[in-house]
Scaffold this active site. Structure first.
Site, PDB file in Angstrom:
ATOM      1  N   ALA A  34       2.066  15.537 -21.726  1.00  0.00           N
ATOM      2  CA  ALA A  34       1.622  14.256 -22.286  1.00  0.00           C
ATOM      3  C   ALA A  34       2.517  13.780 -23.437  1.00  0.00           C
ATOM      4  O   ALA A  34       2.846  12.610 -23.533  1.00  0.00           O
ATOM      5  CB  ALA A  34       0.175  14.359 -22.748  1.00  0.00           C
ATOM      6  N   TYR A  40       0.839  -1.211   0.000  1.00  0.00           N
ATOM      7  CA  TYR A  40       0.000   0.000   0.000  1.00  0.00           C
ATOM      8  C   TYR A  40       0.871   1.258   0.000  1.00  0.00           C
ATOM      9  O   TYR A  40       0.626   2.192  -0.745  1.00  0.00           O
ATOM     10  CB  TYR A  40      -0.914   0.005   1.230  1.00  0.00           C
ATOM     11  CG  TYR A  40      -1.901   1.147   1.223  1.00  0.00           C
ATOM     12  CD1 TYR A  40      -3.190   0.963   0.724  1.00  0.00           C
ATOM     13  CD2 TYR A  40      -1.549   2.411   1.697  1.00  0.00           C
ATOM     14  CE1 TYR A  40      -4.094   2.009   0.696  1.00  0.00           C
ATOM     15  CE2 TYR A  40      -2.453   3.460   1.668  1.00  0.00           C
ATOM     16  CZ  TYR A  40      -3.724   3.259   1.174  1.00  0.00           C
ATOM     17  OH  TYR A  40      -4.606   4.297   1.136  1.00  0.00           O
ATOM     18  N   ASP A  96       2.363  20.906 -19.607  1.00  0.00           N
ATOM     19  CA  ASP A  96       1.391  19.825 -19.788  1.00  0.00           C
ATOM     20  C   ASP A  96       2.104  18.826 -20.692  1.00  0.00           C
ATOM     21  O   ASP A  96       2.237  19.041 -21.899  1.00  0.00           O
ATOM     22  CB  ASP A  96       0.108  20.390 -20.418  1.00  0.00           C
ATOM     23  CG  ASP A  96      -0.972  19.325 -20.542  1.00  0.00           C
ATOM     24  OD1 ASP A  96      -0.668  18.145 -20.306  1.00  0.00           O
ATOM     25  OD2 ASP A  96      -2.109  19.681 -20.896  1.00  0.00           O
ATOM     26  N   HIS A 152     -18.503  17.507 -24.868  1.00  0.00           N
ATOM     27  CA  HIS A 152     -18.396  16.645 -26.053  1.00  0.00           C
ATOM     28  C   HIS A 152     -18.354  15.155 -25.740  1.00  0.00           C
ATOM     29  O   HIS A 152     -18.713  14.346 -26.572  1.00  0.00           O
ATOM     30  CB  HIS A 152     -17.183  17.041 -26.898  1.00  0.00           C
ATOM     31  CG  HIS A 152     -15.882  16.984 -26.139  1.00  0.00           C
ATOM     32  ND1 HIS A 152     -15.613  17.815 -25.085  1.00  0.00           N
ATOM     33  CD2 HIS A 152     -14.788  16.203 -26.280  1.00  0.00           C
ATOM     34  CE1 HIS A 152     -14.400  17.537 -24.615  1.00  0.00           C
ATOM     35  NE2 HIS A 152     -13.883  16.562 -25.322  1.00  0.00           N
ATOM     36  N   LYS A 202      -0.076   8.700 -23.100  1.00  0.00           N
ATOM     37  CA  LYS A 202       0.340   9.088 -24.453  1.00  0.00           C
ATOM     38  C   LYS A 202       1.775   8.600 -24.674  1.00  0.00           C
ATOM     39  O   LYS A 202       1.987   7.424 -24.899  1.00  0.00           O
ATOM     40  CB  LYS A 202       0.222  10.609 -24.638  1.00  0.00           C
ATOM     41  CG  LYS A 202      -1.018  11.258 -23.987  1.00  0.00           C
ATOM     42  CD  LYS A 202      -2.291  10.913 -24.638  1.00  0.00           C
ATOM     43  CE  LYS A 202      -3.569  11.473 -24.021  1.00  0.00           C
ATOM     44  NZ  LYS A 202      -3.603  12.633 -23.190  1.00  0.00           N
ATOM     45  N   PHE A 238      -5.512  21.725 -23.402  1.00  0.00           N
ATOM     46  CA  PHE A 238      -6.188  20.456 -23.650  1.00  0.00           C
ATOM     47  C   PHE A 238      -7.575  20.556 -23.007  1.00  0.00           C
ATOM     48  O   PHE A 238      -7.765  21.308 -22.056  1.00  0.00           O
ATOM     49  CB  PHE A 238      -5.363  19.332 -23.012  1.00  0.00           C
ATOM     50  CG  PHE A 238      -5.895  17.968 -23.306  1.00  0.00           C
ATOM     51  CD1 PHE A 238      -5.696  17.388 -24.543  1.00  0.00           C
ATOM     52  CD2 PHE A 238      -6.596  17.256 -22.345  1.00  0.00           C
ATOM     53  CE1 PHE A 238      -6.194  16.125 -24.819  1.00  0.00           C
ATOM     54  CE2 PHE A 238      -7.088  15.993 -22.618  1.00  0.00           C
ATOM     55  CZ  PHE A 238      -6.894  15.427 -23.856  1.00  0.00           C
ATOM     56  N   ASP A 239      -8.540  19.780 -23.499  1.00  0.00           N
ATOM     57  CA  ASP A 239      -9.921  19.962 -23.012  1.00  0.00           C
ATOM     58  C   ASP A 239     -10.081  19.737 -21.506  1.00  0.00           C
ATOM     59  O   ASP A 239     -10.700  20.549 -20.817  1.00  0.00           O
ATOM     60  CB  ASP A 239     -10.926  19.111 -23.820  1.00  0.00           C
ATOM     61  CG  ASP A 239     -10.543  17.642 -23.953  1.00  0.00           C
ATOM     62  OD1 ASP A 239      -9.568  17.222 -23.305  1.00  0.00           O
ATOM     63  OD2 ASP A 239     -11.225  16.907 -24.688  1.00  0.00           O
TER      64      ASP A 239
HETATM   65  C1  PLP Z   1      -4.614  13.382 -22.441  1.00  0.00           C
HETATM   66  C2  PLP Z   1      -4.166  14.722 -22.033  1.00  0.00           C
HETATM   67  C3  PLP Z   1      -4.535  15.280 -20.802  1.00  0.00           C
HETATM   68  C4  PLP Z   1      -5.464  14.588 -19.840  1.00  0.00           C
HETATM   69  O1  PLP Z   1      -5.012  13.340 -19.522  1.00  0.00           O
HETATM   70  P1  PLP Z   1      -5.959  12.077 -19.275  1.00  0.00           P
HETATM   71  O2  PLP Z   1      -4.966  11.003 -19.049  1.00  0.00           O
HETATM   72  O3  PLP Z   1      -6.811  11.882 -20.489  1.00  0.00           O
HETATM   73  O4  PLP Z   1      -6.785  12.371 -18.070  1.00  0.00           O
HETATM   74  C5  PLP Z   1      -4.067  16.544 -20.503  1.00  0.00           C
HETATM   75  N1  PLP Z   1      -3.297  17.233 -21.355  1.00  0.00           N
HETATM   76  C6  PLP Z   1      -2.929  16.730 -22.544  1.00  0.00           C
HETATM   77  C7  PLP Z   1      -2.088  17.543 -23.472  1.00  0.00           C
HETATM   78  C8  PLP Z   1      -3.372  15.474 -22.938  1.00  0.00           C
HETATM   79  O5  PLP Z   1      -3.029  14.994 -24.132  1.00  0.00           O
END
Ligand code: PLP
Length: 462
Positions: free
Chosen positions: A217, A72, A215, A452, A258, A124-125
């Protein structure tokens, strides 16, 4: 003719897929209320809805699953994860979380609240969603080149730094809670950010005392673009470029679904090991995700993440990865089909407004094209346009996106050249029939935040 770069891997396990008939597909999308997120995965032939968590793991990553320590607190897998993160990013504190939006949820309320702003090269959304959920407001200053899909430029993901500084002065530096640099810039078409731009954004942030968050990813695809396109980086290794990128920021949030090649996972990174933010991050992680040494993940997930961080930066893999998307772009060029040029890192963003100039933004051309591609050959793409934009949180008015894109996000190490060729054929067929459609969709129902994913739509017949 663009060449397809051979895959630097071979296939060890397969997953069968099947193509429904056109008639069946038309029924399925109607039953899904014309929202591709509401389709069953098994009713899709080539799934380019997202590149998120849809990657194929390697045998090394699967082996990691068996090494997972499920203690844990303080599991061995946690420490291997921390060691890999420190090695790759050079920061002082890391917190695992279950995915990217969890990182946003845990981190942002520590400094964003009503009356403050977060400014990005484009959000990002979900990132925009969490800015709004924390009570702050989202501002965007992407460079002008991003707004012209036909224009070929090396770094269309960049921040317009002059406008960024002007916006900071207008809103008051004391009200700026955060600057976010999205690498690569998804909403601009998976377009990269240059090192020079990152450096300049960092300088402006320091000048006004605003924290800078990456950010992250698609940190590895962005680094590969820098290596290929930016003067002075051709001879640097990807890990060196990644290190330099992160040296300019104070923190990062990362969806590991990603470039890190796993199916689930996320990370928060803080540069300063003594940052006053750390107790708040740990507290939020414990409340929302789980104890801060596992953050909603299994020990085995942390093992795969530690391996995936390195595999995602492998140069032969990245050459193939960016090359395969460029191949798709090259095929579309031969057919004169409009998309955000040059091809992005993780997918092709078709210029849906050019497909359908007769359909206004508020009837969602990007969504129209997504539905047409599904009907045509079972490809699932998604709108990155005005359908994806939530209504203004203060006025409730519809928000218009800079571009109306239909994104084909390519899962990593999953599809082959023949899938790509079929996708191109389908896109071409839909392109040739583009004048037949006169109307788009209206939203029948949708929530106000991240609309969306859930909304139901109906075709406009009039
Ligand atoms: C996918 C993504 C997120 C959010 O991540 P999740 O794993 O889908 O929650 C944030 N910023 C960017 C640029 C992303 O591609």
């Amino acid at each position: 003719m663009v060449k397809y770069i051979p895959e630097p891997f071979r296939i060890k396990m397969v997953e069968n897929i099947k193509m429904l008939t056109r008639e069946e597909r038309c029924d399925k999308i109607r039953e899904a209320s014309y929202n591709l997120f509401r389709l069953k995965g098994e009713d899709v032939y080539i799934d380019t809805l997202t590149d998120s968590g849809t990657n194929a793991m390697s045998s090394e990553m699967w082996s990691g699953l068996l090494r997972g320590d499920e203690a844990y607190a303080g599991a061995k897998s946690y420490y291997r994860f921390i060691q890999a993160c420190q090695d790759v990013f050079g920061y002082g504190f890391f917190c695992p979380v279950h995915q990217g939006r969890a990182a946003e949820k845990v981190l942002f309320p520590n400094f964003l609240h009503p009356g403050t702003y977060a400014l990005a090269n484009l959000f990002f959304d979900t990132t925009r969603g969490h800015v709004v959920l924390s009570g702050a407001r989202a501002l965007e200053c992407v460079c002008e080149e991003a707004k012209h899909p036909e224009l070929v430029a090396p770094f269309k993901g960049n921040m317009d730094t002059a406008r960024m500084e002007q916006t900071i002065l207008e809103k008051g530096p004391e009200n700026m809670g955060l600057v976010v640099m999205t690498l690569t810039n998804n909403s601009a078409g998976g377009q990269p950010v240059s090192m020079a731009n990152l450096r300049e954004v960092s300088r402006i942030c320091q000048k006004y005392g605003i924290p800078l968050c990456i950010d992250a990813a698609r940190y590895a695809e962005n680094a590969m673009f820098i290596k290929q396109r930016e003067a002075g980086y051709a001879d640097k290794s990807i890990p060196e470029i990644v290190r330099e990128c992160f040296s300019y920021a104070d923190m990062f949030t990362m969806s590991a679904k990603k470039d890190t090649l796993v199916n689930m996972g996320g990370v928060i990174g803080i540069k300063d090991p003594d940052s006053p933010l750390i107790p708040g991050i740990k507290a939020n992680c414990i409340s929302f995700e789980g104890f801060y040494t596992y953050g909603g993940l299994n020990g085995r997930d942390l093992e795969c993440l530690a391996v995936g961080l390195y595999e995602g930066m492998d140069e032969s893999y990245l050459t193939y990865r960016l090359g395969s998307i460029a191949y798709l772009g090259g095929r579309l060029d031969e057919l004169g089909i409009p998309y955000q040029k040059p091809a992005g890192g993780h997918g092709i963003f078709l210029d849906a407004q050019k497909f359908y100039p007769q359909i206004p933004w508020y009837e969602f051309p990007g969504q129209v094209l997504s539905v047409e591609l599904y009907k045509e050959c079972g490809i699932r793409a998604c709108d990155i346009g005005s359908y994806m934009m939530d209504p203004d949180p203060d006025t409730g008015e519809a928000v218009r996106s800079i571009n109306e894109f239909t994104r084909l996000a390519i899962p990593r190490r999953v599809y082959t050249q023949s899938h790509f060729d079929l996708a191109v054929e389908a896109i071409h067929n839909v392109w040739q029939r583009r004048e037949e459609l006169q109307h788009g969709y209206r939203i029948v129902w949708g929530p106000n935040v991240l609309r969306h994913f859930q909304a139901t739509l109906a075709p406009i017949d009039a």
